[in-house]
Design a protein around this motif. Sequence first.
Motif, PDB file in Angstrom:
ATOM      1  N   LEU A  40      -7.914   1.980  -0.256  1.00 16.00           N
ATOM      2  CA  LEU A  40      -8.856   2.965   0.268  1.00 16.00           C
ATOM      3  C   LEU A  40      -8.529   4.336  -0.323  1.00 16.00           C
ATOM      4  CD1 LEU A  40      -8.957   1.864   4.002  1.00 16.00           C
ATOM      5  CD2 LEU A  40     -10.597   1.395   2.188  1.00 16.00           C
ATOM      6  N   GLY A  41      -9.360   4.783  -1.213  1.00 16.31           N
ATOM      7  CA  GLY A  41      -9.115   6.080  -1.832  1.00 16.31           C
ATOM      8  C   GLY A  41      -9.951   7.195  -1.236  1.00 16.31           C
ATOM      9  N   CYS A  42     -11.030   6.837  -0.544  1.00 11.41           N
ATOM     10  CA  CYS A  42     -11.884   7.919  -0.029  1.00 11.41           C
ATOM     11  C   CYS A  42     -12.580   7.568   1.274  1.00 11.41           C
ATOM     12  CB  CYS A  42     -12.916   8.331  -1.074  1.00 11.41           C
ATOM     13  SG  CYS A  42     -14.272   7.156  -1.272  1.00 11.41           S
ATOM     14  N   GLU A  43     -12.845   6.304   1.494  1.00 11.90           N
ATOM     15  CA  GLU A  43     -13.569   5.855   2.689  1.00 11.90           C
ATOM     16  C   GLU A  43     -14.937   6.500   2.833  1.00 11.90           C
ATOM     17  OE1 GLU A  43     -10.726   4.745   6.165  1.00 11.90           O
ATOM     18  OE2 GLU A  43      -9.919   6.576   5.284  1.00 11.90           O
ATOM     19  N   HIS A  44     -15.463   7.045   1.758  1.00 10.88           N
ATOM     20  CA  HIS A  44     -16.864   7.470   1.852  1.00 10.88           C
ATOM     21  C   HIS A  44     -17.663   7.129   0.590  1.00 10.88           C
ATOM     22  CE1 HIS A  44     -14.769  11.194   0.554  1.00 10.88           C
ATOM     23  NE2 HIS A  44     -15.880  11.555  -0.061  1.00 10.88           N
ATOM     24  N   GLY A  45     -17.269   6.009  -0.026  1.00 11.17           N
ATOM     25  CA  GLY A  45     -18.152   5.433  -1.028  1.00 11.17           C
ATOM     26  C   GLY A  45     -18.113   6.057  -2.411  1.00 11.17           C
ATOM     27  N   GLN A  46     -17.134   6.908  -2.673  1.00  7.77           N
ATOM     28  CA  GLN A  46     -17.160   7.647  -3.931  1.00  7.77           C
ATOM     29  C   GLN A  46     -16.170   7.151  -4.980  1.00  7.77           C
ATOM     30  OE1 GLN A  46     -19.274  10.251  -4.747  1.00  7.77           O
ATOM     31  NE2 GLN A  46     -20.364   9.751  -2.878  1.00  7.77           N
ATOM     32  N   CYS A  47     -15.156   6.383  -4.578  1.00  5.75           N
ATOM     33  CA  CYS A  47     -14.074   6.152  -5.531  1.00  5.75           C
ATOM     34  C   CYS A  47     -13.985   4.720  -6.045  1.00  5.75           C
ATOM     35  CB  CYS A  47     -12.739   6.551  -4.921  1.00  5.75           C
ATOM     36  SG  CYS A  47     -12.137   5.401  -3.685  1.00  5.75           S
ATOM     37  N   GLY A  48     -14.532   3.782  -5.310  1.00  9.07           N
ATOM     38  CA  GLY A  48     -14.554   2.398  -5.789  1.00  9.07           C
ATOM     39  C   GLY A  48     -13.240   1.636  -5.660  1.00  9.07           C
ATOM     40  N   THR A  49     -12.188   2.238  -5.109  1.00 11.15           N
ATOM     41  CA  THR A  49     -10.923   1.496  -4.994  1.00 11.15           C
ATOM     42  C   THR A  49     -11.062   0.298  -4.060  1.00 11.15           C
ATOM     43  OG1 THR A  49     -10.187   2.964  -3.243  1.00 11.15           O
ATOM     44  CG2 THR A  49      -9.347   3.422  -5.431  1.00 11.15           C
ATOM     45  N   CYS A  50     -12.053   0.331  -3.170  1.00 11.55           N
ATOM     46  CA  CYS A  50     -12.207  -0.722  -2.164  1.00 11.55           C
ATOM     47  C   CYS A  50     -13.173  -1.808  -2.619  1.00 11.55           C
ATOM     48  CB  CYS A  50     -12.705  -0.099  -0.866  1.00 11.55           C
ATOM     49  SG  CYS A  50     -14.359   0.598  -1.081  1.00 11.55           S
ATOM     50  N   THR A  51     -13.522  -1.795  -3.916  1.00 14.66           N
ATOM     51  CA  THR A  51     -14.548  -2.728  -4.402  1.00 14.66           C
ATOM     52  C   THR A  51     -14.103  -4.195  -4.285  1.00 14.66           C
ATOM     53  OG1 THR A  51     -15.335  -1.064  -5.947  1.00 14.66           O
ATOM     54  CG2 THR A  51     -15.991  -3.340  -6.390  1.00 14.66           C
ATOM     55  N   MET A  59     -19.279  -4.660  -4.458  1.00  8.53           N
ATOM     56  CA  MET A  59     -19.696  -3.666  -3.452  1.00  8.53           C
ATOM     57  C   MET A  59     -18.464  -2.927  -2.970  1.00  8.53           C
ATOM     58  SD  MET A  59     -22.409  -5.687  -1.104  1.00  8.53           S
ATOM     59  CE  MET A  59     -23.771  -6.569  -1.856  1.00  8.53           C
ATOM     60  N   LYS A  60     -18.741  -1.762  -2.388  1.00  3.94           N
ATOM     61  CA  LYS A  60     -17.641  -0.965  -1.837  1.00  3.94           C
ATOM     62  C   LYS A  60     -17.432  -1.367  -0.382  1.00  3.94           C
ATOM     63  CE  LYS A  60     -18.700   2.745  -5.050  1.00  3.94           C
ATOM     64  NZ  LYS A  60     -19.459   3.989  -5.285  1.00  3.94           N
ATOM     65  N   SER A  61     -16.282  -1.927  -0.079  1.00  2.00           N
ATOM     66  CA  SER A  61     -16.096  -2.509   1.255  1.00  2.00           C
ATOM     67  C   SER A  61     -15.941  -1.452   2.333  1.00  2.00           C
ATOM     68  CB  SER A  61     -14.901  -3.469   1.254  1.00  2.00           C
ATOM     69  OG  SER A  61     -13.712  -2.798   0.920  1.00  2.00           O
ATOM     70  N   CYS A  62     -15.702  -0.191   1.956  1.00  4.78           N
ATOM     71  CA  CYS A  62     -15.618   0.855   2.985  1.00  4.78           C
ATOM     72  C   CYS A  62     -16.997   1.234   3.489  1.00  4.78           C
ATOM     73  CB  CYS A  62     -14.889   2.095   2.463  1.00  4.78           C
ATOM     74  SG  CYS A  62     -15.845   3.070   1.289  1.00  4.78           S
ATOM     75  N   LEU A  63     -18.045   0.766   2.815  1.00  7.06           N
ATOM     76  CA  LEU A  63     -19.410   1.067   3.275  1.00  7.06           C
ATOM     77  C   LEU A  63     -20.054  -0.156   3.923  1.00  7.06           C
ATOM     78  CD1 LEU A  63     -20.826   3.309   0.373  1.00  7.06           C
ATOM     79  CD2 LEU A  63     -19.564   3.986   2.426  1.00  7.06           C
TER      80      LEU A  63
HETATM   81  S1  FES Z   1     -12.589   3.753  -0.458  1.00  5.08           S
HETATM   82 FE1  FES Z   1     -13.558   4.998  -1.931  1.00  5.08          FE
HETATM   83  S2  FES Z   1     -15.370   3.890  -2.263  1.00  5.08           S
HETATM   84 FE2  FES Z   1     -14.489   2.809  -0.668  1.00  5.08          FE
END
Ligand code: FES
Lengths: 161, 797, 291
Positions: A40-51, A59-63
């Motif tokens: 989890l790099g951002c938890e708002h859909g911007q970084c893609g670490t949660c893909t 998909m981005k799993s934080c969204l």
């Molecule tokens: S944690 Fe950054 S996009 Fe999901």
Amino acid sequence: MTRHIITVTVNGTLYTREMDARKLLSDFIREDLGLTGTHLGCEHGQCGTCTILFNGVSMKSCLLLATQADGAKIMTVEGLAKDGVLHPLQESFWEHHGLQCGFCTPGMLMNALYFLTVNPRPTDLEIRRGIAGNLCRCTGYVNIVKAIKAAAEKMAQNKGA
Amino acid sequence: MIGERIKRREDPRLLTGKGQYMADLVIHGMLHAALLRSPHAHARIKRIDPSGALKVPGAVAVFTGADLKQHLEPLASWYNFAGKQAPTQPHDYPLAVSKVRYMGEPVAVVVASDRYVAEDAMEQIEVEYEPLPVVVDAEEAMKENAPLLFEEAGSNIYWQGSFQYGAVEQAFAEADLVVKDKLYFHRFSSTPMEGYAILANYQSVDHSITIWGNFQSPAIFRLRIAHSLGIPMNRVRLITPPDIGGGFGLKMPLHPWAILVAFVSMKVMRPVKWVEDRLEHQAASHHGSEQTSYVEFAAKKDGTILGLRAKIIHNAGAYVHMPEPLGMVEWSHIPQGCYRFRNVAMECYSVLTNKCPVAPNRGYGRMQHQFLIERMMDRVAQELKMDPVDLRLKNFIRPEEFPYESTNGALYDSGQYAACVHKAQETLDWERWKKEQAKAREQGRYIGLGLVSIMDPGVTNMAMVGLFDKSLKMSTTGEAASLTIDPSGTITVLTGSWGQGHETTCAQVVAYEFGIPFEDVYVVPGIDTATHPVAGSSGTYASRFAAMASGALQGAAAELKEKMIRIAAHLWRTDAEKLEFSEGKVREKGGAGKFMPLAQLAALATYSPAKLPPGVKPGMESTFIYNYPKANEMDDSGRANFAATYANVVHAVALEVNPHTGQYEILKYVVVHDAGTLINPLIADGQVHGAVAHSLGAAMLEEFIYNDEGQLLNGSWVDYLCPKATDIPDIEVEHIVTPSPFTAYGVKGMGEGSGPVPALLAQALEDALSPLKQFRITWSRHTPEKVLSMLREARAG
Amino acid sequence: MKPAPFDYYAPSTLEEVLALLGQHGDEAKLLAGGQSLMPLINMRLARPAVLVDINRLPGLDYIREDDGMIAIGALTRHASVASSNVLKKSCPMLPHAAQFVGDLQVRNRGTFGGSIAHADPASEFCAVVYTLGGEIVARHAGGSRVIPVEEFFEAPLTTALTPREIATEVRVARIKGAAWSFRGIAPRFGDFVLAGVGIALDFDGEGRCGACRVGMFGVGPTPLRAYKAEQSCVGNRLDEKLIVELAELAATEADPSSDVHASAGYRRELLRWLVGWNLRNASRKHQEEMK
Ligand code: FES
Ligand SMILES: Cc1cc2nc3c(=O)[nH]c(=O)nc-3n(C[C@H](O)[C@H](O)[C@H](O)COP(=O)(O)OP(=O)(O)OC[C@H]3O[C@@H](n4cnc5c(N)ncnc54)[C@H](O)[C@@H]3O)c2cc1C
Ligand code: FES
């Protein structure tokens, strides 16, 4: 808050779990299933670490909410190597030094994996656009692009063979 | 082995999702913390009622600044360390006490069964603020009637100092030309993908605490954390997990929130974890430093630079967290960059404002100075109508002048600056781009070329703290390593600092030293202050690893090899002089005679001490603390060798400006790097790529933007724009190798040498637009909007 | 950064969705792709008491041609828009624009209906539908209505939909003439634009402009049309002089604002250039087509 029971397949294993409505899929994967490769790099859909791959697409799993995964097939970075053998993408990232701190790497790999299914022979520019949803702060992307390109060639060869 | 492009050993775990980062750590029974943060940049806390938080099911405890003030010592500074009060802000606690001084400053902490619940509870805390006048600009903050952050201090100037090296007055008197400018270096940070995170576990039975954190320098800050907590240092155990999701210096400073989480664990007697989220990181972790400089350069008509005079004002934000205010004097590594002039006067101000505190960020303090030097070189070139590259070539320190003692005592080890420039021009294909440029100009297109040349010093000699307090007499650059050879002949390595690629490079060095297979060396990932050896300045910062750890590893290896030779000589009843250590064994010199492998020697030393020669201790372990041999103390005139190694880097670029939108595209980017011997060129190239990407991001996209009320306007990653893969060009890296005469293997620190990228782009943009007008770019972030406004200005005539 | 509590429902019929919306009114939020809503929920900037997930509704993922219009089901993902053959043939501006919406992952999840309902003034999809003309089909418990796109976007993130309505389908006009062009300028690839322009142009046999549509986005509270520029275009040849005039005119019709990424003035300048660029591009495409 409503609670929910879901059944979900992750990396080939079927899980049934109960959770609050608000539990994010990213947290569910990390905390409830203990698969901490998804970061989890951002938890708002911007970084893609949660893909992750959700029914085969990145998909981005934080969204996503965990409840939304009921009945879904999910693949995380832990599902990439088979029987201890690295996937060609993993091999290629290793070979080309496509990672430094490794924090972005799982998300980068999962998105690249999907990207290569829709574009098996990409140009450098297509690769750069394909991974534009994945930030990396360490590598300047130079070796990531090389790694994906080389992996694409390898995978195409493997298919041809 | 040294110099080989070996694939990294850490990668398989990172590629398969088996990395162990802070957020992945779990201890049975642990609670989760959330921090309530101030929405105001400057306000008095009139009332704070945390009781609502505890009504939320699952919430366990809540604390405010008042609780901290009652139980903790304020944060340590370099001054406390010297037994004195810091000039201002002795009341810096990890939670605001009575006043908040920047937006995002934590005012309360809640712990609960999970993070979701902790955030629910946090929302129930009531705080009444009385907003106070805000000051965000450092020069405004220096004014007499400015709002004060610390009323009791009577001033927002945290620290000021002046330094003179050489005959500055005379240089300016003799100059044919004096150029002056006001330069601004903006505020950004390399925002690692992983934020800070802490997990603390207090044991009341023996009043000890274990704190896991993604610390870049647990060794340095253990003392200070112990100080605040009131726990003896030997009972404070800090652990850095195997993997850190990027630090870039930002995880180096004294970690107020490590102290906070530790405190909470002490109070609730349970393990407590806090993971900083992205919004917290952007607003309130730490930022890179922001600097305004008034600079004058003195030069001769022929382009010889005579001297530099600068007044620099450092916007430190609201609190000064160690190692600050060191950023203010980091120029001392490289007062005159790669150039020969010897007259330098620096007047420095570290000023408090209602912004987030600053911290080291890749190229700490040096980046700002390099920007200043390279920009002023260009200004001189413009005035003299000289080619900026020729001006640099003219002023370079020459290869035969090394080792070169600079005007403030910095001992530049080695270098071939002109050769790097030539290689960069060749690699870029400078002449071809010149032709393209001419052709483009005929078509009304704007291509610009740029080339800058800078130092990438490695390792901080802590003597530097003497610059802001002469009584602080330090001289450590030290790093520690321990090697254990076990009876099976494999080697375990522990080092005092930890960072990317170290598992691989340390193993390379040790395998090389003993002439054994790479696989036989295991480097224990992470740092644990209970088991790892540390030196006075251990840590992953200031590009110190290659130079310092290799020294420590080489030292420890040398001790063990000598010991094994002594043992073998004793057993064989021969003279140690006749033996050597080679290819994993002690043998008779030349290799034709007797030999004994290291496994056998280690087994003997472990199990059969009676066989050892007199005076040789049992076991096969060595801990070695290496201090750079040229690390001296600062003298009374403020001179010392403030760094250890002096790598240099040349960056060259060709770019094209879109005259309609102000956007510009990088057509080609080249870096020529001389960091002496490279232990692993694969890793070295990666470091260069990363450093360039950070600085390109800063030069093009990234800036923390505050309004006059001290509100951070781009606190998420929606608005703070990190470069994507589509923003960074392919970066071509070439190396020239000029070994350092002073370090193990001739290595130099590297990986932070991209500070002048903002100056590089400025130069190339000026070059691109030069047919329209000769511009003077005095700022460091070059947005298309600014470029377009320059174009408009040029067209208006 | 974790969501505040809410109740969650994932109905599998439209009737249930409408009943839930009827029951909870503005306490409830529809959840489609979540690519705009979830970031707000995670940051607790959106705090719906009830989330109604529409991803399990069948039959809302389609792209088909219906008497002159193209109908796009609300749950059609951006990726399907990008790769749709129907659209590539009849409304190529949409798949072209889709490439610039966010990134691969966003396009895999985000929905066309969500994008339109979210009504970001810099949204590519809102811009295309607004430029080409279209309508939104909205259902509520009592029935349905069709809202012309001109009446749909009211303010940033605000539409004519009531809290009890769901958009089920978006209809967009086909591009009949040969010439169209679309381009925006964003800080980074895939970001919301600072300014963007979409153009569709008909030419008569003499090379004079017929019907003309000039859409602008990122430069006002909603997508905009440059009506004055459109009128000045009709019946004239697109020479360089006219292009410059039209660009000037369009720039006066925009209503940009300033933020951390760009000033209003810069946005207007970008817009002026983009109008010209797109007109030239459309005209060039037309000429190529003629050959
Ligand atoms: S944690 Fe950054 S996009 Fe999901
Ligand atoms: C990193 C990133 C980059 C992005 N970049 C861009 C970009 O460049 N351009 C762009 O246009 N967009 C961009 N987006 C937004 C993206 O396109 C979203 O998918 C889209 O705006 C919303 O669609 P959604 O299906 O995700 O809707 P959701 O997020 O689920 O919903 C958005 C809003 O619409 C409402 N809603 C959803 N569906 C309906 C419906 N059928 N009827 C009524 N109301 C409904 C919801 O209640 C909510 O209020 C980006 C998003 C991310 C995360
Ligand atoms: S490797 Fe560190 S963020 Fe990509």
